[in-house]
Scaffold this motif. Structure first.
Motif, PDB file in Angstrom:
ATOM      1  N   ILE A   1      -2.185   3.009   5.543  1.00  9.73           N
ATOM      2  CA  ILE A   1      -3.381   2.164   6.101  1.00  9.73           C
ATOM      3  C   ILE A   1      -2.759   1.114   6.813  1.00  9.73           C
ATOM      4  O   ILE A   1      -3.358   0.557   7.913  1.00  9.73           O
TER       5      ILE A   1
ATOM      6  N   SER B   1       0.980  -1.285   0.139  1.00 11.61           N
ATOM      7  CA  SER B   1       0.043   0.102   0.029  1.00 11.61           C
ATOM      8  C   SER B   1       0.978   1.203  -0.143  1.00 11.61           C
ATOM      9  O   SER B   1       1.753   1.300   0.646  1.00 11.61           O
TER      10      SER B   1
ATOM     11  N   SER C   1      -8.478  -6.361   2.045  1.00  9.81           N
ATOM     12  CA  SER C   1      -8.843  -4.937   3.194  1.00  9.81           C
ATOM     13  C   SER C   1      -8.432  -3.713   2.283  1.00  9.81           C
ATOM     14  O   SER C   1      -8.848  -2.774   2.914  1.00  9.81           O
ATOM     15  N   THR C   2      -7.785  -3.539   1.301  1.00  7.48           N
ATOM     16  CA  THR C   2      -7.436  -2.469   0.625  1.00  7.48           C
ATOM     17  C   THR C   2      -8.348  -2.098  -0.719  1.00  7.48           C
ATOM     18  O   THR C   2      -8.376  -1.078  -1.158  1.00  7.48           O
TER      19      THR C   2
ATOM     20  N   LEU D   1     -10.504  -2.153   5.794  1.00  6.63           N
ATOM     21  CA  LEU D   1      -9.218  -1.393   5.821  1.00  6.63           C
ATOM     22  C   LEU D   1      -8.444  -1.672   7.069  1.00  6.63           C
ATOM     23  O   LEU D   1      -7.736  -0.785   7.751  1.00  6.63           O
TER      24      LEU D   1
ATOM     25  N   THR E   1      -0.351   4.268   0.792  1.00  8.55           N
ATOM     26  CA  THR E   1      -0.945   4.938   1.935  1.00  8.55           C
ATOM     27  C   THR E   1      -0.374   4.591   3.228  1.00  8.55           C
ATOM     28  O   THR E   1       0.271   3.646   3.420  1.00  8.55           O
TER      29      THR E   1
ATOM     30  N   HIS F   1      -8.706   4.836  -4.245  1.00  8.75           N
ATOM     31  CA  HIS F   1      -8.216   3.232  -3.712  1.00  8.75           C
ATOM     32  C   HIS F   1      -7.767   3.658  -2.234  1.00  8.75           C
ATOM     33  O   HIS F   1      -6.927   4.474  -2.232  1.00  8.75           O
ATOM     34  N   TRP F   2      -8.284   2.864  -1.398  1.00 13.81           N
ATOM     35  CA  TRP F   2      -7.885   2.846   0.020  1.00 13.81           C
ATOM     36  C   TRP F   2      -6.271   2.819   0.053  1.00 13.81           C
ATOM     37  O   TRP F   2      -5.529   3.277   0.885  1.00 13.81           O
ATOM     38  N   GLY F   3      -5.562   1.853  -0.632  1.00 16.01           N
ATOM     39  CA  GLY F   3      -4.227   1.648  -0.653  1.00 16.01           C
ATOM     40  C   GLY F   3      -3.372   2.388  -1.468  1.00 16.01           C
ATOM     41  O   GLY F   3      -1.893   2.361  -1.386  1.00 16.01           O
TER      42      GLY F   3
ATOM     43  N   THR G   1      -7.941  -4.145  -3.351  1.00 20.76           N
ATOM     44  CA  THR G   1      -7.263  -4.272  -4.641  1.00 20.76           C
ATOM     45  C   THR G   1      -8.367  -5.206  -5.579  1.00 20.76           C
ATOM     46  O   THR G   1      -9.184  -5.873  -5.391  1.00 20.76           O
TER      47      THR G   1
END
Length: 436
Positions: free
Chosen positions: A56, A52, A120-121, A168, A54, A390-392, A123
């Motif tokens: 996170i 990731s 969790s991210t 997350l 970020t 995108h969270w990651g 993908t």
């Protein structure tokens, strides 16, 4: 117990000095470590492969490395389901599934992540009829803040699964993941350069007409590098790339030579357009047929930073066109390509494709270059078009901005308040995107 040596992610965008590093090899060990962290007043987080961009997975207190918590737990042959320990790396899963004639329905282009980190991210791969990897999840078991196990599947706590499958890392430590697999299959891959101006008017039709479609565009060129994959039965004849040809294309050119070109462009930005045109010509025009995992994934060793946004599918052509125009208007010299993909709508609470068919646009910069101005300007465009980050991957959004982007955002936050009221699994990134 490990030392307080600094932890960094793959992109070198995040660094942490955890108080302790632990490497549990059983579910029970994770439970004991969570209880101990809670007793000591230390936050605790699991980290996967560090892919990731970020923060996170940043662990300011206790960092859990789950590499020893990997492998198959059980296989349900009748339903095509496999339960894996959370630390299992994606690149190990094909070997584990092969004896059972199974495969994951879709993958992204990098398989270094752990299965827990990937889901969790958020993908994802590409394909108009296929969701992200988290949509393959039919069951999870996690350790909650009180050290107890929470299992969610079709038989128990089923209503929580759309939240837990893509959480997350905010609700607990995943220890087991059950995936819905499909019979092993083959992909017929066609990779070729095409005129960008001819592709764009038909982009959505192209994506809808095939199983998997994506393209890359090197700024300052007129060519789209398209990738089209058709699914075939598992017993279909294969015609894989010859080892030497694959090494030349994927290792020597796509990674080795390209790394030299990126370093050159970072030192002398004025030559980036010429560098990109050369990189454009280095990408092979090729067609082959191979097992799905060997086609979906590729090696990426040139270090970069990335931001990716998900927009409603109908806005995808506009999003790309505006970024293309932005680069030209600002006179930027961007050496790394833009990637365009698609995905089906899903029902996961925090999925970037939640409730809508989705187009993805990913922008990158070589890790030696400052991405700030470029990424901020692209992000402004994406927000106007209803984009979700995108969270990651890098972005500048916070909870107040994201709340309106996700219909079930507040519901997720309330679940977090219930499962982790003391923010045992929190860190600065989660405080920013979910609230304190």
């Amino acid at each position: 117990m490990g030392t307080t040596t600094a932890w960094t992610n793959w992109a070198r965008t995040e660094r942490a000095w955890p108080v302790r590093v632990e490497r549990p090899d059983s579910v029970g060990a994770v439970q004991r470590l969570v209880r101990a962290a809670a007793g000591a007043g230390l936050p605790i987080k699991a980290v996967g492969a560090g892919h990731s961009f970020t923060g996170i997975a940043v662990a300011p207190g206790v960092l859990l490395e789950l590499d020893a918590l990997s492998g198959l737990v059980r296989v349900d042959r009748e339903r095509g389901r496999v339960t894996l320990r959370a630390g299992t790396r994606l690149h190990d899963i094909p070997r584990l599934l092969e004896p059972f004639g199974l495969a994951m329905p879709n993958l992204g282009d990098i398989d270094r992540q752990s299965v827990a980190g990937a889901i969790s991210t958020g993908t994802h791969g590409t394909g108009i009829a296929f969701g992200g990897i988290a949509t393959q999840v039919v069951g999870v078991t996690m350790v909650t803040a009180d050290g107890e196990l929470l299992t969610s599947d079709a038989e128990q706590e089923s209503g929580l699964l759309p939240a837990l499958a893509l959480a997350l890392g905010a609700l607990g430590i995943l220890v087991e993941v059950t995936l819905q697999c499909v019979p092993a299959f083959v992909l017929h891959a066609v990779e070729r350069p095409e005129s960008l101006d001819e592709l764009l008017p038909t982009l959505l039709d192209r994506a809808a007409a095939v199983d998997h479609f994506e393209f890359y565009w090197f700024p300052h060129t007129a060519t789209a590098l398209t990738k089209t994959n058709h699914r075939l039965p598992g017993d279909a004849p294969t015609r894989p790339l010859r080892p030497v040809a694959k090494w030349v294309d994927d290792t020597l050119l796509a990674n080795g030579v390209y790394r030299v070109l990126c370093n050159t462009g970072a030192v002398a930005p004025a030559i980036v357009p010429r560098v990109n045109r050369l990189a454009d010509r280095l990408v092979g025009d090729r067609e082959f047929t191979d097992r799905s995992t060997r086609v979906f994934t590729s090696s990426r060793t040139v270090r970069f930073v990335e931001m990716e946004y998900a927009v409603p599918l109908e806005h995808l052509p506009t999003a790309f066109a505006r970024i293309r125009a932005l680069i030209e208007e600002r006179g930027w010299r961007i050496s790394f390509p833009i990637e365009v993909r698609v995905a089906a709508a899903d029902e996961l609470w925090l999925s970037t494709a939640s409730g809508r068919a989705t187009g993805y646009v990913a922008v990158h910069r070589f890790f030696r270059e400052d991405p700030g101005e470029y990424f901020r300007a692209v992000e402004a465009i994406m927000i106007e078009l209803g984009g979700r980050p995108h969270w990651g991957k890098l972005h500048g959004r916070d909870a107040s901005s994201l709340r309106g982007a996700y219909p079930r955002f507040d519901e997720f936050v309330r679940l977090r308040d219930r499962l982790d009221p003391g923010r045992l699994f929190g860190n600065r990134y989660l405080a920013r995107v979910l609230g304190e």
